[in-house]
Design a protein around this motif. Structure first.
Motif: not given
Length: 100
Positions: A42-45, A55-60
């Motif tokens: 819920a905190s991965c925005t 796991v909150c992951v940053l996209g390219a």
């Protein structure tokens, strides 16, 4: 010459003792491996973020177009994540051509 032999023999004894200690107790690093931080999904925005396996992951960011718009550029892009998924397309206005 005798001093060099003594130093060499001391280093050899120390290395041998260290190897015996590791064999007896197992290798213990001074810096244990860090576990990946886990987050509540819920905190991965944000448009560039996605929760994958908790796991909150940053996209390219992948640019697909750079269209002139007067003295600016309209950039079209999407995000791709390590699991192979992609986002919807987004646009932004920039003063510079978009990297394609």
């Amino acid at each position: 010459m005798m001093k060099n032999v003594f130093i060499g023999a001391s280093a050899l004894v120390l290395a041998f003792a260290t190897n015996l200690s590791i064999a007896a107790n197992g290798h213990k690093s001074g810096n244990p491996a860090k576990k990946a931080k886990r987050f509540d999904c819920a905190s991965c925005t944000g448009e560039s973020m996605k929760c994958i396996n908790n796991v909150c992951v940053l996209g390219a960011r992948i640019y697909t177009a750079s269209d002139p718009l007067g003295d600016r550029y309209k950039c079209t892009y999407y995000y791709r994540w390590p699991d192979g998924s992609v986002s919807q397309e987004y646009t932004e206005i920039s003063y510079f051509p978009c990297p394609l």
